[in-house]
Structure formats: C-alpha cells, structure tokens
Design a protein around this motif. Structure first.
Motif, PDB file in Angstrom:
ATOM      1  N   THR A  19     -68.818 -14.345 108.623  1.00 38.43           N
ATOM      2  CA  THR A  19     -69.193 -14.391 110.057  1.00 38.43           C
ATOM      3  C   THR A  19     -67.988 -13.992 111.183  1.00 38.43           C
ATOM      4  OG1 THR A  19     -69.684 -16.017 112.005  1.00 38.43           O
ATOM      5  CG2 THR A  19     -68.189 -16.937 110.491  1.00 38.43           C
ATOM      6  N   ASN A  20     -68.297 -13.616 112.389  1.00 41.85           N
ATOM      7  CA  ASN A  20     -67.355 -13.139 113.509  1.00 41.85           C
ATOM      8  C   ASN A  20     -67.268 -14.035 114.238  1.00 41.85           C
ATOM      9  OD1 ASN A  20     -69.648 -12.660 114.722  1.00 41.85           O
ATOM     10  ND2 ASN A  20     -69.018 -10.416 115.015  1.00 41.85           N
ATOM     11  N   ARG A  23     -72.052 -13.590 114.755  1.00 46.36           N
ATOM     12  CA  ARG A  23     -73.177 -13.373 114.240  1.00 46.36           C
ATOM     13  C   ARG A  23     -72.559 -13.887 112.563  1.00 46.36           C
ATOM     14  NH1 ARG A  23     -72.531  -7.338 116.469  1.00 46.36           N
ATOM     15  NH2 ARG A  23     -73.996  -7.656 118.190  1.00 46.36           N
ATOM     16  N   TYR A  24     -73.723 -14.267 112.009  1.00 50.57           N
ATOM     17  CA  TYR A  24     -73.634 -14.705 110.540  1.00 50.57           C
ATOM     18  C   TYR A  24     -74.259 -14.120 109.469  1.00 50.57           C
ATOM     19  CZ  TYR A  24     -71.659 -18.870 113.003  1.00 50.57           C
ATOM     20  OH  TYR A  24     -70.981 -19.545 113.796  1.00 50.57           O
ATOM     21  N   GLN A  25     -74.058 -13.839 108.483  1.00 51.15           N
ATOM     22  CA  GLN A  25     -74.819 -13.208 107.338  1.00 51.15           C
ATOM     23  C   GLN A  25     -74.492 -14.003 106.071  1.00 51.15           C
ATOM     24  OE1 GLN A  25     -74.293  -9.096 106.661  1.00 51.15           O
ATOM     25  NE2 GLN A  25     -76.561  -8.836 106.099  1.00 51.15           N
ATOM     26  N   ASN A  44     -77.843 -14.116 114.786  1.00 48.21           N
ATOM     27  CA  ASN A  44     -77.235 -14.069 115.845  1.00 48.21           C
ATOM     28  C   ASN A  44     -77.408 -15.207 116.781  1.00 48.21           C
ATOM     29  OD1 ASN A  44     -75.840 -13.676 118.487  1.00 48.21           O
ATOM     30  ND2 ASN A  44     -76.627 -11.397 118.687  1.00 48.21           N
ATOM     31  N   SER A  54     -80.997 -19.566 111.393  1.00 45.14           N
ATOM     32  CA  SER A  54     -79.796 -20.106 110.590  1.00 45.14           C
ATOM     33  C   SER A  54     -79.893 -21.625 110.175  1.00 45.14           C
ATOM     34  CB  SER A  54     -78.609 -20.144 111.626  1.00 45.14           C
ATOM     35  OG  SER A  54     -78.220 -18.752 111.854  1.00 45.14           O
TER      36      SER A  54
END
Length: 68
Positions: A19-20, A23-25, A44, A54
């Motif tokens: 993550t930043n 945004r998550y992956q 997002n 999410s």
C-alpha cells in the motif's frame, strides 16, 4: 513483501499487502519449486466500490482455514 516472502519458510502459502496509503494491492505467494505469486486487483479507498471490495477481500481472508 519481504516479510511475507520469508514466511514461506514456515508455511506453503501466504497473503501480503502492498500500500501507499490510498491504493492497496493484495499479493498471494505460494511456495513451489520456484515460488510463485499472484497480484490481486488494485484497490483505491477513495472510490466507494474499491472500499467495499477491500472489506470483502479482508473478510474472505479471515474465513480461510488456518488463518490466525
């Protein structure tokens, strides 16, 4: 992701999260002869559908057998 990759020494598969902050992956890592990974869709949290996705992903992960 290094922490998740190192966990493959103790288990056959592991979920990771990159993550930043916006945004998550999720990344699924599996130990085989050659370790493999699968990238999940980018999420997002500024978008309502992304936030719902999410939460659905987290809920599904928590229901996996052997989840601690």
């Amino acid at each position: 992701m290094l922490y998740a990759f190192k966990s493959l020494n103790e288990q056959t598969s592991v979920w990771g999260l990159v993550t930043n902050g916006l945004r998550y992956q999720f990344v699924y890592l599996r130990r085989d002869e050659q370790p493999t990974y699968q990238l999940m869709p980018l999420l997002n949290l500024n978008e309502s559908p992304g936030a719902i996705k999410s939460l659905q992903v987290l809920k599904s992960i928590c229901k996996l057998p052997n989840f601690q």
